[in-house]
Design a protein around this motif. Structure first.
Motif, PDB file in Angstrom:
ATOM      1  N   ALA A  65       4.855 -10.161  -9.073  1.00  0.00           N
ATOM      2  CA  ALA A  65       6.384  -9.955  -8.973  1.00  0.00           C
ATOM      3  C   ALA A  65       6.273  -8.350  -9.444  1.00  0.00           C
ATOM      4  CB  ALA A  65       7.279 -10.688  -9.486  1.00  0.00           C
ATOM      5  N   LEU A  66       5.486  -8.331 -10.713  1.00  0.00           N
ATOM      6  CA  LEU A  66       5.635  -6.822 -11.234  1.00  0.00           C
ATOM      7  C   LEU A  66       4.927  -5.891 -10.440  1.00  0.00           C
ATOM      8  CD1 LEU A  66       5.009  -7.992 -15.009  1.00  0.00           C
ATOM      9  CD2 LEU A  66       6.941  -7.168 -13.960  1.00  0.00           C
ATOM     10  N   ALA A  67       3.832  -6.183  -9.819  1.00  0.00           N
ATOM     11  CA  ALA A  67       3.154  -5.226  -8.915  1.00  0.00           C
ATOM     12  C   ALA A  67       3.996  -5.055  -7.756  1.00  0.00           C
ATOM     13  CB  ALA A  67       1.903  -5.809  -8.429  1.00  0.00           C
ATOM     14  N   LEU A  68       4.970  -5.799  -6.944  1.00  0.00           N
ATOM     15  CA  LEU A  68       5.721  -5.574  -6.178  1.00  0.00           C
ATOM     16  C   LEU A  68       6.984  -4.561  -6.634  1.00  0.00           C
ATOM     17  CD1 LEU A  68       5.668  -8.965  -4.063  1.00  0.00           C
ATOM     18  CD2 LEU A  68       4.886  -6.820  -3.341  1.00  0.00           C
ATOM     19  N   ALA A  69       7.230  -4.910  -7.901  1.00  0.00           N
ATOM     20  CA  ALA A  69       8.375  -4.332  -8.419  1.00  0.00           C
ATOM     21  C   ALA A  69       7.714  -2.581  -8.696  1.00  0.00           C
ATOM     22  CB  ALA A  69       9.020  -4.655  -9.787  1.00  0.00           C
ATOM     23  N   ALA A  70       6.718  -2.551  -8.959  1.00  0.00           N
ATOM     24  CA  ALA A  70       6.172  -1.199  -9.340  1.00  0.00           C
ATOM     25  C   ALA A  70       5.507  -0.275  -8.208  1.00  0.00           C
ATOM     26  CB  ALA A  70       4.977  -1.359 -10.187  1.00  0.00           C
ATOM     27  N   GLY A  71       5.375  -1.117  -7.047  1.00  0.00           N
ATOM     28  CA  GLY A  71       4.604  -0.279  -5.790  1.00  0.00           C
ATOM     29  C   GLY A  71       5.252  -0.977  -4.577  1.00  0.00           C
ATOM     30  N   PRO A  72       4.824  -0.393  -3.606  1.00  0.00           N
ATOM     31  CA  PRO A  72       5.197  -0.854  -2.284  1.00  0.00           C
ATOM     32  C   PRO A  72       4.219  -2.131  -1.746  1.00  0.00           C
ATOM     33  CG  PRO A  72       3.900   1.145  -1.892  1.00  0.00           C
ATOM     34  CD  PRO A  72       4.085   1.087  -3.340  1.00  0.00           C
ATOM     35  N   LEU A  73       4.925  -2.880  -1.032  1.00  0.00           N
ATOM     36  CA  LEU A  73       4.210  -3.988  -0.309  1.00  0.00           C
ATOM     37  C   LEU A  73       2.891  -3.576   0.384  1.00  0.00           C
ATOM     38  CD1 LEU A  73       4.187  -7.042   0.245  1.00  0.00           C
ATOM     39  CD2 LEU A  73       5.676  -6.540   2.211  1.00  0.00           C
ATOM     40  N   ALA A  74       2.995  -2.531   1.149  1.00  0.00           N
ATOM     41  CA  ALA A  74       1.503  -1.994   1.974  1.00  0.00           C
ATOM     42  C   ALA A  74       0.663  -1.759   0.882  1.00  0.00           C
ATOM     43  CB  ALA A  74       2.220  -0.639   2.534  1.00  0.00           C
ATOM     44  N   PRO A 123      -0.590   4.450   2.003  1.00  0.00           N
ATOM     45  CA  PRO A 123       0.659   3.760   2.155  1.00  0.00           C
ATOM     46  C   PRO A 123       1.675   4.359   1.263  1.00  0.00           C
ATOM     47  CG  PRO A 123      -1.100   2.421   1.177  1.00  0.00           C
ATOM     48  CD  PRO A 123      -1.689   3.705   1.553  1.00  0.00           C
ATOM     49  N   SER A 124       2.802   4.262   1.436  1.00  0.00           N
ATOM     50  CA  SER A 124       3.911   4.793   0.496  1.00  0.00           C
ATOM     51  C   SER A 124       5.193   3.925   0.864  1.00  0.00           C
ATOM     52  CB  SER A 124       4.216   6.358   0.946  1.00  0.00           C
ATOM     53  OG  SER A 124       4.728   6.544   2.525  1.00  0.00           O
ATOM     54  N   GLY A 125       6.127   4.246   0.305  1.00  0.00           N
ATOM     55  CA  GLY A 125       7.348   3.543   0.376  1.00  0.00           C
ATOM     56  C   GLY A 125       8.111   3.856   1.462  1.00  0.00           C
TER      57      GLY A 125
END
Length: 139
Positions: A65-74, A123-125
């Motif tokens: 969850a923290l990884a997804l909050a800090a970076g994009p799902l890709a 990958p980017s947001g």
């Protein structure tokens, strides 16, 4: 922020792998003890190895969850697939059974493919769509 999300995703992958190996180890040991009278569930809950596996699984969820909050799902999701590599290594240690050479080559290919994907895909947001830009879903 991208490096942070990759580190957190790797921690989540290691946590998931360790949880999987610990819980499988506990289940394998419980099957040998013979808890058929009361069922397999009480036998697992009483084992510290299984409980530690559950704790690691919850901790891995927090890291993901923290990884997804800090970076994009890709970025996070491909890095999470390294869980397979960590499970292979930790499982071979826990069960004292070495994978054959073909399996190691397959996982090395997977790791190389993942590294190439992340390097080449860049990958980017995403971007927000505004009504003036003409995005079809914002109409």
């Amino acid at each position: 922020m991208l490096a942070l999300s990759i580190c957190l995703a790797l921690l989540a992958a290691v946590g998931n792998a360790a949880a999987s190996v610990l819980q499988r180890r506990a289940a394998a040991d419980t099957g040998r003890v013979g808890t058929a009278v009361r069922g397999w569930w009480p036998g697992l809950v009483k084992r510290r190895v299984w409980v530690w596996g559950s704790v690691l699984l919850a901790l891995a969820g927090v890291f993901q969850a923290l990884a997804l909050a800090a970076g994009p799902l890709a970025v996070v999701q491909p890095v999470m697939s390294t869980e397979l590599l960590f499970t292979l290594v930790l499982g071979s240690l826990a069960f004292r059974r070495q994978p054959d050479r073909r399996t190691w080559w397959a996982f090395a290919g997977m790791a190389g493919g993942l590294a190439a994907f992340l390097a080449l895909a860049e990958p980017s947001g995403g971007r927000r769509c505004r009504r003036r830009t003409g995005c079809w879903w914002a109409r």
